[in-house]
Design a protein around this motif. Structure first.
Motif, PDB file in Angstrom:
ATOM      1  N   ALA A 257      52.962 117.623  36.408  1.00 21.07           N
ATOM      2  CA  ALA A 257      53.335 118.926  35.852  1.00 21.07           C
ATOM      3  C   ALA A 257      53.727 119.905  36.955  1.00 21.07           C
ATOM      4  O   ALA A 257      54.739 120.607  36.857  1.00 21.07           O
ATOM      5  N   GLY A 258      52.938 119.939  38.023  1.00 21.23           N
ATOM      6  CA  GLY A 258      53.239 120.862  39.108  1.00 21.23           C
ATOM      7  C   GLY A 258      54.497 120.503  39.858  1.00 21.23           C
ATOM      8  O   GLY A 258      55.404 121.326  40.040  1.00 21.23           O
ATOM      9  N   GLN A 259      54.579 119.248  40.293  1.00 22.65           N
ATOM     10  CA  GLN A 259      55.716 118.808  41.087  1.00 22.65           C
ATOM     11  C   GLN A 259      57.013 118.818  40.276  1.00 22.65           C
ATOM     12  O   GLN A 259      58.073 119.201  40.780  1.00 22.65           O
TER      13      GLN A 259
ATOM     14  N   SER B 226      66.758 116.919  36.137  1.00 23.66           N
ATOM     15  CA  SER B 226      65.728 116.990  37.170  1.00 23.66           C
ATOM     16  C   SER B 226      64.537 116.149  36.745  1.00 23.66           C
ATOM     17  O   SER B 226      64.022 116.302  35.633  1.00 23.66           O
ATOM     18  N   ARG B 227      64.102 115.267  37.635  1.00 27.24           N
ATOM     19  CA  ARG B 227      62.933 114.436  37.351  1.00 27.24           C
ATOM     20  C   ARG B 227      61.822 114.789  38.326  1.00 27.24           C
ATOM     21  O   ARG B 227      62.027 115.489  39.307  1.00 27.24           O
ATOM     22  N   GLY B 228      60.628 114.324  38.039  1.00 28.52           N
ATOM     23  CA  GLY B 228      59.498 114.672  38.890  1.00 28.52           C
ATOM     24  C   GLY B 228      59.181 113.604  39.915  1.00 28.52           C
ATOM     25  O   GLY B 228      59.608 112.464  39.822  1.00 28.52           O
ATOM     26  N   GLY B 229      58.431 114.005  40.932  1.00 21.31           N
ATOM     27  CA  GLY B 229      57.886 113.064  41.882  1.00 21.31           C
ATOM     28  C   GLY B 229      58.842 112.522  42.913  1.00 21.31           C
ATOM     29  O   GLY B 229      58.622 111.438  43.449  1.00 21.31           O
ATOM     30  N   THR B 230      59.909 113.252  43.221  1.00 20.66           N
ATOM     31  CA  THR B 230      60.910 112.704  44.131  1.00 20.66           C
ATOM     32  C   THR B 230      60.866 113.307  45.531  1.00 20.66           C
ATOM     33  O   THR B 230      61.520 112.792  46.426  1.00 20.66           O
ATOM     34  N   ASP B 231      60.117 114.359  45.742  1.00 20.19           N
ATOM     35  CA  ASP B 231      60.109 115.008  47.044  1.00 20.19           C
ATOM     36  C   ASP B 231      58.689 115.440  47.394  1.00 20.19           C
ATOM     37  O   ASP B 231      58.141 116.342  46.749  1.00 20.19           O
ATOM     38  N   PRO B 232      58.065 114.809  48.395  1.00 17.96           N
ATOM     39  CA  PRO B 232      56.681 115.163  48.754  1.00 17.96           C
ATOM     40  C   PRO B 232      56.515 116.634  49.115  1.00 17.96           C
ATOM     41  O   PRO B 232      55.428 117.189  48.967  1.00 17.96           O
ATOM     42  N   ARG B 233      57.576 117.280  49.583  1.00 23.55           N
ATOM     43  CA  ARG B 233      57.475 118.693  49.938  1.00 23.55           C
ATOM     44  C   ARG B 233      57.173 119.548  48.719  1.00 23.55           C
ATOM     45  O   ARG B 233      56.525 120.597  48.826  1.00 23.55           O
ATOM     46  N   HIS B 234      57.646 119.129  47.542  1.00 23.53           N
ATOM     47  CA  HIS B 234      57.360 119.878  46.327  1.00 23.53           C
ATOM     48  C   HIS B 234      55.869 119.821  46.002  1.00 23.53           C
ATOM     49  O   HIS B 234      55.266 120.819  45.610  1.00 23.53           O
ATOM     50  N   LEU B 235      55.269 118.630  46.148  1.00 22.21           N
ATOM     51  CA  LEU B 235      53.838 118.502  45.896  1.00 22.21           C
ATOM     52  C   LEU B 235      53.039 119.316  46.908  1.00 22.21           C
ATOM     53  O   LEU B 235      52.057 119.983  46.552  1.00 22.21           O
ATOM     54  N   ASP B 236      53.455 119.294  48.160  1.00 23.69           N
ATOM     55  CA  ASP B 236      52.778 120.101  49.178  1.00 23.69           C
ATOM     56  C   ASP B 236      52.819 121.587  48.809  1.00 23.69           C
ATOM     57  O   ASP B 236      51.824 122.306  48.954  1.00 23.69           O
TER      58      ASP B 236
END
Length: 320
Positions: A131-133, A260-270
């Motif tokens: 949800a966040g990412q 737009s899909r989720g989980g593709t860029d670790p910087r977003h999760l950070d």
């Protein structure tokens, strides 16, 4: 260990006993402390998204946080007991590419782990991975939101309510479309200026960006019709797998339509974890027991939830 596995589309999850996973080189095992439930899990069960899975049977659960309990060879930077969240990598994503977090233990690659700040609870960390990412990627990356933008959010489920907060943190003015009135007051407490039943009702607001977290066909079409001339529409939701839109609106209004899909860029999760650690972002969660996962998925399918369901195994240590 116990795990909930999908054996076939349109069949209920089965509670099974599996051997505890053993980490190979570069891998770790985590004791699952929180596993988020997502509408994608509904799609895996009802056949809509089942073909995307690499095999059956498979343990679902792609939002996973917990403690490192075993470490394989060549793993550096982690020790037993570390609080972590699983952020990928995509070819080893739990619940999508490999067995996931609807189990007492989960095997993953160390390269996909992120250590949790002490101030981020496990239920928040699990939801951050999806949800966040996903919301961050849609609003900030694909949507290119800027301070002062007028943003429309379609659908105020767990993704939409998260998107509202992230858009506000970026300095946007936020409006929303959601037919379920029981979530309107919650949305307004998160800073939504206007809530309406249908995205077409947002047309007079001359919105710069509309993010469709619902994706029921008519919502996509309505977003293209409602956004301003030269505006942007970002499609995230997959309530239906096809939509019919007005190409006249798309062309004559010069609308940019982007998926737009989720989980593709670790910087977003950070970035999301940093917002959680600072207290600026909190995703609404509803905790359920490990044994309640199938019932919670049915409630999710029926729309009987505000925010996100997060399962907590009985064997998990306290969420501290």
């Amino acid at each position: 260990m116990k795990a909930w596995q999908l054996t076939a589309a349109n069949e209920p999850l089965r509670l099974v006993e599996l051997d505890d996973p053993c980490p190979g080189p570069g891998e770790v095992v985590i004791d699952v402390a929180a596993a988020g439930l997502c509408h994608s899990d509904v799609g895996f069960l009802d056949g809509t998204l089942t073909p995307l899975l690499p095999r059956l049977p498979m343990t679902l659960g792609h939002e996973v946080a917990g403690y490192v309990s075993e470490i394989g060879q060549d793993v550096k930077g982690f020790t037993i007991g570390d609080r972590v969240v699983v952020g990928g990598p995509e070819d080893f994503a739990p619940g999508w590419a490999v067995d996931g977090g609807f189990a007492e233990k989960c095997l993953t690659k160390a390269s996909g782990l992120i250590k949790l700040p002490d101030t981020v609870a496990f239920d928040q960390a699990a939801t951050a991975t999806d949800a966040g990412q996903t919301a961050y990627g849609a609003i900030v990356a694909a949507g290119e939101v800027r301070p002062g933008d007028r943003v429309g959010i379609v659908g105020l489920g767990g993704l939409g309510l998260t998107g509202v907060q992230i858009a506000k943190l970026q300095g946007a003015e936020v409006h929303a479309a959601e037919p379920k009135h029981d979530v309107w007051d919650i949305a307004k407490t998160h800073g939504v200026t206007t809530v309406v039943d249908d995205v077409n009702e947002l047309t007079p607001l001359n919105l710069d960006l509309i993010v469709d977290f619902a994706g029921f066909g008519t919502t996509t079409s309505g977003a293209v019709n409602a956004v301003r001339i030269g505006g942007r529409v970002v499609q995230v939701g997959l309530g239906q797998l096809e939509a019919t839109i007005s190409t006249a609106s798309l062309v004559y209004k010069a609308v940019t339509l982007r998926g737009s899909r989720g989980g593709t860029d670790p910087r977003h999760l950070d970035a999301v974890l940093a917002q959680m650690a600072s207290g600026d972002l909190r995703i609404p969660t509803n905790l359920v027991g490990f044994e309640e996962i199938p019932d919670a998925i049915e409630r999710l399918k029926a729309g009987d939830v505000i925010g996100r369901f997060v399962a907590v195994p009985r064997t998990a240590r306290p969420n501290t």
